[in-house]
Motif scaffolding. Structure first.
Motif, PDB file in Angstrom:
ATOM      1  N   ARG A  47       0.838  -1.208   0.000  1.00  0.00           N
ATOM      2  CA  ARG A  47       0.000   0.000   0.000  1.00  0.00           C
ATOM      3  C   ARG A  47       0.874   1.260   0.000  1.00  0.00           C
ATOM      4  NH1 ARG A  47      -5.243   1.174   2.081  1.00  0.00           N
ATOM      5  NH2 ARG A  47      -5.472  -0.994   2.729  1.00  0.00           N
ATOM      6  N   ARG A  56      -2.605   2.814  -7.822  1.00  0.00           N
ATOM      7  CA  ARG A  56      -3.416   2.031  -6.899  1.00  0.00           C
ATOM      8  C   ARG A  56      -2.818   0.630  -6.760  1.00  0.00           C
ATOM      9  NH1 ARG A  56      -8.893   3.564  -6.573  1.00  0.00           N
ATOM     10  NH2 ARG A  56      -9.550   1.434  -7.067  1.00  0.00           N
ATOM     11  N   GLN A  57      -3.126  -0.020  -5.639  1.00  0.00           N
ATOM     12  CA  GLN A  57      -2.543  -1.341  -5.383  1.00  0.00           C
ATOM     13  C   GLN A  57      -2.780  -2.352  -6.511  1.00  0.00           C
ATOM     14  OE1 GLN A  57      -1.572  -3.333  -1.590  1.00  0.00           O
ATOM     15  NE2 GLN A  57      -3.183  -2.018  -0.758  1.00  0.00           N
TER      16      GLN A  57
END
Lengths: 229, 229
Positions: A47, A56-57
């Motif tokens: 993260r 984003r992850q």
């Protein structure tokens, strides 16, 4: 001129030059290595890495299966070629002092030119983890090649007669010292650091008078140790 | 001849000579340090330490409040005197090369003579833990004293003109290399390792011809850097 060793290097999984400047994988590796150095590998989450890159992850996982895959890519980038070049250097002929010197200049310049923070990889106890046994073994191969080279230098009377194991540990720690310094001062010239670092080791190990050492070092440009060029 | 610094050293919390050979505290420190080295500090339990010593856990806790107290005693034994001696050495007068040499011989011989495995303390990321901030600060004081001494040597033209921070990192890593080697080969002579280790650093740093270096080193016996004697 592509030797067999060049081809081996070319076959390496990871090579920094393969990345375009804005390649997302490149940015992930840079940010992850900086976070590993600052907080430690275990304390860093995917993260945090994704946030540092600005993605984003799920995008992160598109490029690397998990945090370990990122760490392994960093080991690959910093270790795969070094093992090949060290083994080729140990199996070559000629002055062991000159070969060790040229290997160190190449290895230090290569490592310090990478825009990565490698301290956490080589100065923590991370390689103790069972899932990284493959990389611990690879580092061990590098160490065996260096010990072989050092033994040749001792037998030829070029190096002081000390346990090659001690000399190998010294070389590894001098390399780590340069990695730590480069992580603290990324603005320093990798070429100058590499030359000075190699000279530090050779002056400490060699039985030579400094004039002979200067002569040996000044011959560097006419020799090649790297399969990268 | 008790100088002010001698008294400071005498006031140190932990001193290896204070233990009788069969002192339980001594045995706890030896076994704990070996387990920390083999498995890592975090992965070692007080149960394992007690078992290695051959005592029960309540007896262990009679001597040390917890695992951290054992680790802190190991830091105290290996670091307290070094900081005092390094600061005194940096504040003394005379050749900086000679002072650095004598400090290194003293520090290496002291560390390598302890029947303790110190690798985990100085080559893991253990000092990153917030509860050990006091020891990280102490190591930082040692580093600042060494940088001061190195700066004096550079200004006097005795050392190559490099960033004192890099030289300090090199000295720290050469010391760690010797600790790692002594942990692997505890049968080696600490006095010889210390002399060779100090020579390695001085040869790498100095602008001197090797004949002058030999002269400087042979003067060691007539100088004193330690407050221990």
């Amino acid at each position: 001129m592509a030797s067999k060793a060049d081809q081996t290097i070319g076959a390496s999984d990871q090579n920094w030059d393969q990345f375009a400047p804005n390649d997302t994988r490149r940015r992930i590796l840079m940010e992850a290595s900086a976070l590993f150095r600052r907080h430690g590998y275990r304390a860093t989450s995917t993260r945090q890495i994704a946030a540092a890159v600005g993605i984003r992850q799920p995008s992160l996982f598109h490029h690397f299966a998990n945090k370990q895959a990122i760490l392994e890519a960093l080991f690959s980038l910093s270790l795969d070629n070094a093992v090949v070049v060290a083994e080729r250097t140990a199996n070559a002929s000629g002055s062991a002092a000159a070969r060790l010197h040229d290997y160190l200049v190449w290895d230090l310049e290569t490592l310090l030119s990478l825009p990565l923070s490698l301290s956490e990889l080589y100065s923590s106890d991370i390689l103790r983890a069972p899932e990284l046994a493959h990389w611990a073994a690879k580092l061990e191969s590098l160490y065996l090649a260096l010990e072989k080279l050092v033994r040749q230098g001792i037998e030829a009377g070029e190096f002081v007669a000390t346990d090659p194991v001690l000399i190998r540990i010294l070389i590894a720690n001098v390399t780590i010292a340069h990695i730590q310094y480069a992580d603290e001062r990324p603005d320093r010239d990798p070429k100058k650091l590499a030359r000075d670092g190699a000279r530090f080791v050779l002056a400490g190990l060699s039985n030579m008078q400094s004039a002979h050492l200067d002569e040996l070092i000044s011959g560097t440009r006419s020799r090649t140790v790297s399969g990268q060029t």
